[in-house]
Design an enzyme around this catalytic site. Structure first.
Site, PDB file in Angstrom:
ATOM      1  N   THR A   1       0.847  -1.215   0.000  1.00 11.67           N
ATOM      2  CA  THR A   1       0.000   0.000   0.000  1.00 11.67           C
ATOM      3  C   THR A   1       0.874   1.254   0.000  1.00 11.67           C
ATOM      4  O   THR A   1       1.915   1.290   0.640  1.00 11.67           O
ATOM      5  CB  THR A   1      -0.878   0.020   1.272  1.00 11.67           C
ATOM      6  OG1 THR A   1      -1.634  -1.175   1.320  1.00 11.67           O
ATOM      7  CG2 THR A   1      -1.825   1.225   1.267  1.00 11.67           C
ATOM      8  N   ARG A  29     -11.719  -9.609  -3.017  1.00  9.29           N
ATOM      9  CA  ARG A  29     -11.512  -9.033  -1.684  1.00  9.29           C
ATOM     10  C   ARG A  29     -11.277  -7.538  -1.786  1.00  9.29           C
ATOM     11  O   ARG A  29     -10.500  -7.072  -2.606  1.00  9.29           O
ATOM     12  CB  ARG A  29     -10.321  -9.727  -1.022  1.00  9.29           C
ATOM     13  CG  ARG A  29     -10.014  -9.241   0.383  1.00  9.29           C
ATOM     14  CD  ARG A  29      -8.835  -8.317   0.423  1.00  9.29           C
ATOM     15  NE  ARG A  29      -8.514  -7.905   1.788  1.00  9.29           N
ATOM     16  CZ  ARG A  29      -7.693  -6.905   2.071  1.00  9.29           C
ATOM     17  NH1 ARG A  29      -7.103  -6.269   1.091  1.00  9.29           N
ATOM     18  NH2 ARG A  29      -7.456  -6.567   3.301  1.00  9.29           N
ATOM     19  N   ILE A  30     -11.939  -6.755  -0.946  1.00 13.02           N
ATOM     20  CA  ILE A  30     -11.747  -5.305  -0.900  1.00 13.02           C
ATOM     21  C   ILE A  30     -11.189  -4.953   0.471  1.00 13.02           C
ATOM     22  O   ILE A  30     -11.669  -5.432   1.495  1.00 13.02           O
ATOM     23  CB  ILE A  30     -13.085  -4.579  -1.175  1.00 13.02           C
ATOM     24  CG1 ILE A  30     -13.403  -4.689  -2.676  1.00 13.02           C
ATOM     25  CG2 ILE A  30     -13.012  -3.118  -0.756  1.00 13.02           C
ATOM     26  CD1 ILE A  30     -14.706  -4.119  -3.086  1.00 13.02           C
ATOM     27  N   GLY A  31     -10.176  -4.120   0.518  1.00 13.03           N
ATOM     28  CA  GLY A  31      -9.551  -3.754   1.797  1.00 13.03           C
ATOM     29  C   GLY A  31      -9.951  -2.364   2.231  1.00 13.03           C
ATOM     30  O   GLY A  31     -10.961  -1.814   1.802  1.00 13.03           O
ATOM     31  N   ASP A  32      -9.141  -1.748   3.064  1.00 16.24           N
ATOM     32  CA  ASP A  32      -9.478  -0.422   3.611  1.00 16.24           C
ATOM     33  C   ASP A  32      -9.120   0.722   2.673  1.00 16.24           C
ATOM     34  O   ASP A  32      -9.717   1.794   2.709  1.00 16.24           O
ATOM     35  CB  ASP A  32      -8.731  -0.238   4.944  1.00 16.24           C
ATOM     36  CG  ASP A  32      -7.222  -0.248   4.726  1.00 16.24           C
ATOM     37  OD1 ASP A  32      -6.644  -1.333   4.568  1.00 16.24           O
ATOM     38  OD2 ASP A  32      -6.634   0.856   4.645  1.00 16.24           O
ATOM     39  N   THR A  51      -2.451   2.446   6.343  1.00 12.03           N
ATOM     40  CA  THR A  51      -1.934   1.212   5.753  1.00 12.03           C
ATOM     41  C   THR A  51      -1.818   0.171   6.861  1.00 12.03           C
ATOM     42  O   THR A  51      -1.657   0.522   8.019  1.00 12.03           O
ATOM     43  CB  THR A  51      -0.557   1.422   5.115  1.00 12.03           C
ATOM     44  OG1 THR A  51      -0.042   0.170   4.680  1.00 12.03           O
ATOM     45  CG2 THR A  51       0.435   2.058   6.068  1.00 12.03           C
ATOM     46  N   GLY A  52      -1.960  -1.130   6.464  1.00 12.55           N
ATOM     47  CA  GLY A  52      -1.831  -2.174   7.479  1.00 12.55           C
ATOM     48  C   GLY A  52      -2.946  -3.181   7.368  1.00 12.55           C
ATOM     49  O   GLY A  52      -3.413  -3.481   6.257  1.00 12.55           O
ATOM     50  N   GLU A  53      -3.392  -3.725   8.496  1.00 12.30           N
ATOM     51  CA  GLU A  53      -4.437  -4.759   8.482  1.00 12.30           C
ATOM     52  C   GLU A  53      -5.788  -4.112   8.157  1.00 12.30           C
ATOM     53  O   GLU A  53      -6.362  -3.388   8.989  1.00 12.30           O
ATOM     54  CB  GLU A  53      -4.486  -5.457   9.834  1.00 12.30           C
ATOM     55  CG  GLU A  53      -3.320  -6.403  10.030  1.00 12.30           C
ATOM     56  CD  GLU A  53      -3.301  -7.012  11.408  1.00 12.30           C
ATOM     57  OE1 GLU A  53      -2.239  -7.476  11.818  1.00 12.30           O
ATOM     58  OE2 GLU A  53      -4.360  -7.001  12.099  1.00 12.30           O
ATOM     59  N   GLY A  54      -6.266  -4.392   6.947  1.00 10.95           N
ATOM     60  CA  GLY A  54      -7.474  -3.735   6.449  1.00 10.95           C
ATOM     61  C   GLY A  54      -8.658  -3.842   7.380  1.00 10.95           C
ATOM     62  O   GLY A  54      -9.349  -2.852   7.634  1.00 10.95           O
TER      63      GLY A  54
END
Lengths: 130, 202
Positions: A1, A29-32, A51-54
């Site tokens: 990211t 899959r969609i993240g943050d 950024t990081g764990e969505g």
């Protein structure tokens, strides 16, 4: 990211975030990162990119929380960043960068490191990892 | 008002054992992008133009997980996403599931500026990209040798990697190895062949 936050000469803020997501992720899959208010947020007070764990960033609406802490609790940019990283992520691992309309720059992370850099008009420039 | 300011990031969850040469490479890319953004601000560009320009630069460089150099899905393909927000009027645009748009952040900007919506995904986003005439490339452009190797490791480790590291066998929780999603066998519920607990942190 990857991400960038900016406040320009007129005090206007903006944020942008872009990612390939997670290695070995399921298709669809969609993240943050694309979620406004979670991975990216900007208003007339500040701009934030995460950024990081969505999942942790999404559940905590991390980017908007930094702006809300400034708006409603009157925290400074760095105080708001520190509070959001410390109190909002539960067990999640994440990092963020932020600027305020006053020309402040701040960042925070609870991971081992975060690739980051910042610069201000008075000549300050820093690039860091750990 | 202290004047303009800019910050960039290239992702969190860095591998503590990242080789020095990789660290230098990352610092070089960050510095280059930072200087480009600072020069643009000095020249009077607006905040939203500068964030788009800098993120395009980061997407084009394969060092970080975006655009070229993106992480791979379990099928070995790339599905990218991006968003942009202008604090002036709180306008925003976002895209997900892109596989042929060279710079996702610029398509997000077009969603913000030239569409009635704030978020377009997968086929709809790709169709919008064609309509807008943005640069499109084959999915293979985004795939690097290194990430093909990483995906192989992830599959062998039966894991979804958030920071590109192979989980240490027997890791029983994500926090035990920063940023990793080691397979934790809580209960039998599986998704996509992985324990459901794998997805909770993600």
């Amino acid at each position: 990211t990857v991400g960038c936050v900016v406040v320009d000469n007129n005090g206007w803020c903006a944020a942008a975030t872009s990612t390939g997501g997670l290695m070995n992720k399921m298709s669809g899959r969609i993240g943050d990162s694309p979620l406004i208010g979670s991975g990216t947020y900007a208003c007339d007070v500040c701009a934030v990119s995460c950024t990081g764990e969505g999942e942790a960033i999404i559940r905590s609406t991390l980017a908007r929380d930094v702006a809300a802490l400034m708006e409603y609790k009157g925290l400074s940019l760095q105080e708001a960043v520190d509070y959001a990283i410390k109190e909002r992520l539960d067990e999640g691992k994440a990092g963020l960068i932020a600027v305020s309309r006053n020309g402040e720059v701040a960042y925070g992370f609870n991971t081992v490191g975060m690739f980051r850099g910042s610069a201000t008009q008075d000549g300050f420039m820093e690039v860091g990892i750990w | 008002m202290r004047g303009w300011a800019i910050a960039v990031h290239g992702g969190a969850g860095v591998d503590p054992c990242l080789p020095a040469v990789r660290q230098e490479e990352a610092r070089r890319v960050l510095s280059r992008c930072l200087k480009k953004g600072a020069a643009a601000l000095q020249a009077g560009l607006t905040a939203v133009d500068v964030v788009e320009m800098v993120v395009r630069e980061l997407e084009t460089d394969p060092v970080f997980n975006s655009g070229r150099g993106s992480a791979l899905t379990r099928r070995g393909t790339v599905e990218m996403e991006a968003s942009i927000m202008d604090g002036r009027g709180r306008r925003c645009g976002a895209v997900s599931g892109l596989s042929t748009v060279k710079n996702p952040v610029s398509l997000a900007r077009l969603v913000m500026d030239r569409s009635p919506h704030s978020y377009l995904v997968f086929d709809g986003a790709e169709e919008f990209a064609r309509e807008q005439g943005v640069e499109m490339v084959d999915n293979s452009y985004f795939i690097t040798e290194e990430n093909v190797g990483m995906l192989k490791l992830a599959k062998e480790a039966n894991s979804i990697m958030f920071d590109y590291r192979v989980p240490i066998p027997g890791v029983d929780s994500c926090s035990a190895s920063a940023g990793l999603m080691g397979a934790t066998a809580e209960g039998g519920l599986q998704m996509n062949g992985l324990p459901i607990s794998m997805y909770a942190p993600e």
